[in-house]
Motif scaffolding. Structure first.
Motif, PDB file in Angstrom:
ATOM      1  N   SER A 280       0.824  -1.212   0.000  1.00 53.39           N
ATOM      2  CA  SER A 280       0.000   0.000   0.000  1.00 53.39           C
ATOM      3  C   SER A 280       0.859   1.263   0.000  1.00 53.39           C
ATOM      4  N   VAL A 281       1.892   1.265   0.832  1.00 47.81           N
ATOM      5  CA  VAL A 281       2.786   2.429   0.884  1.00 47.81           C
ATOM      6  C   VAL A 281       3.530   2.582  -0.448  1.00 47.81           C
TER       7      VAL A 281
ATOM      8  N   ALA B 150       2.510   1.593  -3.384  1.00 45.60           N
ATOM      9  CA  ALA B 150       1.544   2.054  -4.384  1.00 45.60           C
ATOM     10  C   ALA B 150       1.257   3.549  -4.236  1.00 45.60           C
ATOM     11  N   ALA B 151       1.138   4.014  -2.997  1.00 46.62           N
ATOM     12  CA  ALA B 151       0.866   5.436  -2.772  1.00 46.62           C
ATOM     13  C   ALA B 151       2.022   6.297  -3.276  1.00 46.62           C
ATOM     14  N   TYR B 152       3.257   5.898  -2.957  1.00 43.23           N
ATOM     15  CA  TYR B 152       4.413   6.650  -3.445  1.00 43.23           C
ATOM     16  C   TYR B 152       4.506   6.584  -4.966  1.00 43.23           C
ATOM     17  N   ASP B 153       4.210   5.415  -5.528  1.00 43.66           N
ATOM     18  CA  ASP B 153       4.299   5.244  -6.971  1.00 43.66           C
ATOM     19  C   ASP B 153       3.279   6.121  -7.692  1.00 43.66           C
ATOM     20  N   LEU B 154       2.091   6.213  -7.144  1.00 39.68           N
ATOM     21  CA  LEU B 154       1.070   7.069  -7.757  1.00 39.68           C
ATOM     22  C   LEU B 154       1.398   8.551  -7.611  1.00 39.68           C
ATOM     23  N   LYS B 155       1.975   8.914  -6.472  1.00 39.62           N
ATOM     24  CA  LYS B 155       2.252  10.323  -6.199  1.00 39.62           C
ATOM     25  C   LYS B 155       3.485  10.822  -6.929  1.00 39.62           C
TER      26      LYS B 155
END
Length: 95
Positions: A16-17, A19-24
């Protein structure tokens, strides 16, 4: 039971972390992977030792290496990034 929850939670939170960094930012910091390795892999080893079965550790290693090979193939074909490859392998090692 507690180790299973720890392993699953590490894989879920780490993914989850990442994915969040990858999207941001389209990049995943290395500390995410280091944290997953520092918590998840020793938990699998401990689970294998406490269970008295080498097969748990062996299956984890085989699954992780298989998924690492698949991820590396996807990386070399230009379909995935390096973070996707490493994340898939880490989740495989924690299975």
């Amino acid at each position: 039971m507690v180790l299973d929850s720890l392993i699953f939670g590490t894989a879920l939170i780490g993914a989850s972390v990442a994915a969040a960094y990858d999207l941001k930012t389209t990049e995943v910091p290395n500390w995410v992977f280091y944290a997953m390795m520092a918590v998840g892999i020793p938990a699998v080893v401990l689970k294998s030792i406490l269970g008295g079965s080498f097969s748990t550790f062996a299956i984890s290693g085989i699954t992780g290496l298989g998924l690492l090979g698949f991820g590396y193939m996807m990386y070399r074909l230009g379909q995935w990034g390096g973070a996707d490859m490493v994340l898939l392998a880490l989740i495989g090692f924690m299975m």
